[in-house]
Scaffold this motif. Sequence first.
Motif, PDB file in Angstrom:
ATOM      1  N   VAL A  65       0.819  -1.103   0.099  1.00 56.47           N
ATOM      2  CA  VAL A  65       0.023  -0.008  -0.239  1.00 56.47           C
ATOM      3  C   VAL A  65       1.060   1.141  -0.122  1.00 56.47           C
ATOM      4  O   VAL A  65       0.551   2.274  -0.582  1.00 56.47           O
ATOM      5  CB  VAL A  65      -0.995  -0.069   1.392  1.00 56.47           C
ATOM      6  CG1 VAL A  65      -1.709   1.243   1.298  1.00 56.47           C
ATOM      7  CG2 VAL A  65      -2.029  -1.081   1.134  1.00 56.47           C
ATOM      8  N   LEU A 107      -7.856   5.822  -2.700  1.00 54.09           N
ATOM      9  CA  LEU A 107      -6.536   6.155  -3.240  1.00 54.09           C
ATOM     10  C   LEU A 107      -6.692   7.163  -4.135  1.00 54.09           C
ATOM     11  O   LEU A 107      -5.759   8.150  -4.185  1.00 54.09           O
ATOM     12  CB  LEU A 107      -5.907   4.855  -3.911  1.00 54.09           C
ATOM     13  CG  LEU A 107      -4.948   4.035  -2.704  1.00 54.09           C
ATOM     14  CD1 LEU A 107      -4.569   2.714  -3.711  1.00 54.09           C
ATOM     15  CD2 LEU A 107      -3.791   4.690  -2.271  1.00 54.09           C
ATOM     16  N   TYR A 108      -7.827   7.469  -4.977  1.00 54.05           N
ATOM     17  CA  TYR A 108      -7.976   8.167  -5.685  1.00 54.05           C
ATOM     18  C   TYR A 108      -8.402   9.541  -4.946  1.00 54.05           C
ATOM     19  O   TYR A 108      -7.657  10.689  -5.370  1.00 54.05           O
ATOM     20  CB  TYR A 108      -9.161   7.879  -6.799  1.00 54.05           C
ATOM     21  CG  TYR A 108      -9.897   9.106  -7.333  1.00 54.05           C
ATOM     22  CD1 TYR A 108      -8.970   9.585  -8.686  1.00 54.05           C
ATOM     23  CD2 TYR A 108     -10.856   9.811  -7.016  1.00 54.05           C
ATOM     24  CE1 TYR A 108      -9.395  10.625  -9.334  1.00 54.05           C
ATOM     25  CE2 TYR A 108     -11.466  11.008  -7.633  1.00 54.05           C
ATOM     26  CZ  TYR A 108     -10.738  11.427  -8.817  1.00 54.05           C
ATOM     27  OH  TYR A 108     -11.079  12.560  -9.611  1.00 54.05           O
ATOM     28  N   THR A 136      -6.719  -3.907   6.150  1.00 56.65           N
ATOM     29  CA  THR A 136      -7.950  -3.716   5.731  1.00 56.65           C
ATOM     30  C   THR A 136      -8.797  -4.505   6.803  1.00 56.65           C
ATOM     31  O   THR A 136      -8.539  -5.444   7.542  1.00 56.65           O
ATOM     32  CB  THR A 136      -8.333  -4.692   4.360  1.00 56.65           C
ATOM     33  OG1 THR A 136      -7.442  -4.045   3.471  1.00 56.65           O
ATOM     34  CG2 THR A 136      -9.870  -4.748   4.111  1.00 56.65           C
ATOM     35  N   GLN A 172     -14.846   6.028   1.900  1.00 60.85           N
ATOM     36  CA  GLN A 172     -14.486   5.056   1.119  1.00 60.85           C
ATOM     37  C   GLN A 172     -14.001   3.801   1.792  1.00 60.85           C
ATOM     38  O   GLN A 172     -14.088   2.622   1.367  1.00 60.85           O
ATOM     39  CB  GLN A 172     -13.623   5.525   0.037  1.00 60.85           C
ATOM     40  CG  GLN A 172     -14.367   6.492  -0.956  1.00 60.85           C
ATOM     41  CD  GLN A 172     -15.371   5.950  -1.927  1.00 60.85           C
ATOM     42  OE1 GLN A 172     -15.773   4.710  -1.874  1.00 60.85           O
ATOM     43  NE2 GLN A 172     -15.979   6.860  -2.748  1.00 60.85           N
ATOM     44  N   THR A 215       2.187   2.033  -3.461  1.00 64.46           N
ATOM     45  CA  THR A 215       1.172   2.451  -4.217  1.00 64.46           C
ATOM     46  C   THR A 215       0.928   3.664  -3.932  1.00 64.46           C
ATOM     47  O   THR A 215       0.567   4.583  -4.789  1.00 64.46           O
ATOM     48  CB  THR A 215      -0.269   1.466  -4.171  1.00 64.46           C
ATOM     49  OG1 THR A 215       0.172   0.073  -4.296  1.00 64.46           O
ATOM     50  CG2 THR A 215      -1.111   1.841  -5.034  1.00 64.46           C
ATOM     51  N   ASN A 255     -13.818   0.481  -0.155  1.00 60.06           N
ATOM     52  CA  ASN A 255     -13.365   0.790  -1.483  1.00 60.06           C
ATOM     53  C   ASN A 255     -11.890   1.339  -1.289  1.00 60.06           C
ATOM     54  O   ASN A 255     -11.869   2.779  -1.565  1.00 60.06           O
ATOM     55  CB  ASN A 255     -14.332   1.906  -2.045  1.00 60.06           C
ATOM     56  CG  ASN A 255     -15.561   1.376  -2.083  1.00 60.06           C
ATOM     57  OD1 ASN A 255     -15.966   0.366  -1.982  1.00 60.06           O
ATOM     58  ND2 ASN A 255     -16.508   2.278  -1.610  1.00 60.06           N
ATOM     59  N   ARG A 256     -10.921   0.610  -1.423  1.00 59.54           N
ATOM     60  CA  ARG A 256      -9.361   1.174  -1.345  1.00 59.54           C
ATOM     61  C   ARG A 256      -9.075   1.864  -2.418  1.00 59.54           C
ATOM     62  O   ARG A 256      -8.216   2.779  -2.365  1.00 59.54           O
ATOM     63  CB  ARG A 256      -8.606   0.014  -0.975  1.00 59.54           C
ATOM     64  CG  ARG A 256      -8.624  -0.461   0.733  1.00 59.54           C
ATOM     65  CD  ARG A 256      -7.780  -1.586   0.800  1.00 59.54           C
ATOM     66  NE  ARG A 256      -6.296  -0.957   1.243  1.00 59.54           N
ATOM     67  CZ  ARG A 256      -6.017  -0.312   2.413  1.00 59.54           C
ATOM     68  NH1 ARG A 256      -7.059  -0.225   3.363  1.00 59.54           N
ATOM     69  NH2 ARG A 256      -4.746   0.231   2.501  1.00 59.54           N
ATOM     70  N   GLU A 257      -9.435   1.312  -3.569  1.00 60.90           N
ATOM     71  CA  GLU A 257      -9.074   2.043  -4.843  1.00 60.90           C
ATOM     72  C   GLU A 257      -9.566   3.404  -4.850  1.00 60.90           C
ATOM     73  O   GLU A 257      -8.931   4.417  -5.233  1.00 60.90           O
ATOM     74  CB  GLU A 257      -9.421   1.298  -6.093  1.00 60.90           C
ATOM     75  CG  GLU A 257      -8.544   0.036  -6.144  1.00 60.90           C
ATOM     76  CD  GLU A 257      -7.179   0.165  -6.139  1.00 60.90           C
ATOM     77  OE1 GLU A 257      -6.753   1.104  -7.073  1.00 60.90           O
ATOM     78  OE2 GLU A 257      -6.376  -0.739  -5.603  1.00 60.90           O
ATOM     79  N   GLN A 258     -10.669   3.602  -4.429  1.00 54.61           N
ATOM     80  CA  GLN A 258     -11.465   4.827  -4.392  1.00 54.61           C
ATOM     81  C   GLN A 258     -10.769   5.561  -3.444  1.00 54.61           C
ATOM     82  O   GLN A 258     -10.550   7.086  -3.517  1.00 54.61           O
ATOM     83  CB  GLN A 258     -13.024   4.918  -4.270  1.00 54.61           C
ATOM     84  CG  GLN A 258     -13.744   4.386  -5.444  1.00 54.61           C
ATOM     85  CD  GLN A 258     -13.715   5.469  -6.462  1.00 54.61           C
ATOM     86  OE1 GLN A 258     -13.713   6.714  -6.356  1.00 54.61           O
ATOM     87  NE2 GLN A 258     -13.300   4.987  -7.752  1.00 54.61           N
ATOM     88  N   SER A 262      -5.278  10.875  -3.839  1.00 57.68           N
ATOM     89  CA  SER A 262      -4.407  11.685  -5.096  1.00 57.68           C
ATOM     90  C   SER A 262      -4.950  13.257  -5.425  1.00 57.68           C
ATOM     91  O   SER A 262      -4.307  13.786  -5.530  1.00 57.68           O
ATOM     92  CB  SER A 262      -4.404  10.776  -6.341  1.00 57.68           C
ATOM     93  OG  SER A 262      -5.934  10.801  -7.000  1.00 57.68           O
ATOM     94  N   VAL A 272       1.351   6.724  -6.786  1.00 57.18           N
ATOM     95  CA  VAL A 272       0.148   7.589  -7.313  1.00 57.18           C
ATOM     96  C   VAL A 272       0.603   9.182  -6.761  1.00 57.18           C
ATOM     97  O   VAL A 272       0.508   9.973  -7.878  1.00 57.18           O
ATOM     98  CB  VAL A 272      -1.081   7.437  -6.427  1.00 57.18           C
ATOM     99  CG1 VAL A 272      -2.079   8.563  -6.666  1.00 57.18           C
ATOM    100  CG2 VAL A 272      -1.687   6.040  -6.776  1.00 57.18           C
TER     101      VAL A 272
END
Length: 201
Positions: free
Chosen positions: A2, A167-168, A195, A157, A5, A162-165, A171, A9
């Motif tokens: 993580v 991360l968004y 998680t 999130q 990542t 919703n880990r990807e969201q 960013s 990002v």
Amino acid sequence: MVTWTIRLVTLGIFAAALLDSPAFSAGGGGGGGGGGGSDPFAGAYSDQKPQPTYPKRSGPKATQKGKKPGNQSSIGDPAFAAGYRAAYDTIYERNDYAAAIEQLKSLGHDDHPNVANLIGYSYRKLGDYKQSQVWYERALTVDPNHVLTWQYYGLWQLEQGNREQALYHLSRIAALCGTGCEEYKSLAAALEKPTGTALVY
């Protein structure tokens, strides 16, 4: 994984922002407009109560030519500021989220991003994730650069898995105020946790 990542990002966002920035092409300095002093939720991830900063009225007369708008919106009506302060204290002093929602809605500024974000936060603390999402999205519709909403919606999130969201959202915060602002640090710290870890904020 993580951490790597998040760093990747962040690096990509800064590279894109740097190449697109007028400061890069003109050689001038740029201001990130971080939430700093205008952040009513600064440090909310920590064990300390955040220090309130109350909204001021915005509008055409409040806009100054040549100044870049900040990342947080504000309203300056004294009655509104007093009501907002009371609702803020209801949340952070008494943890009475239902009463705070009523107080905030009674202000008549539901579409102000600071108010909408705080209503979303209160619904999230009550466990009403659908209503919370509605209010976070309302805040971002009014002010897409509202750093606090990106932070709190990012935490939302994570709570939804919703880990990807998330991360968004991280960013977006990095692009708005950098990796040194409290909003970025808070969400990045939450993303570092395994998680399923209960988040306290």
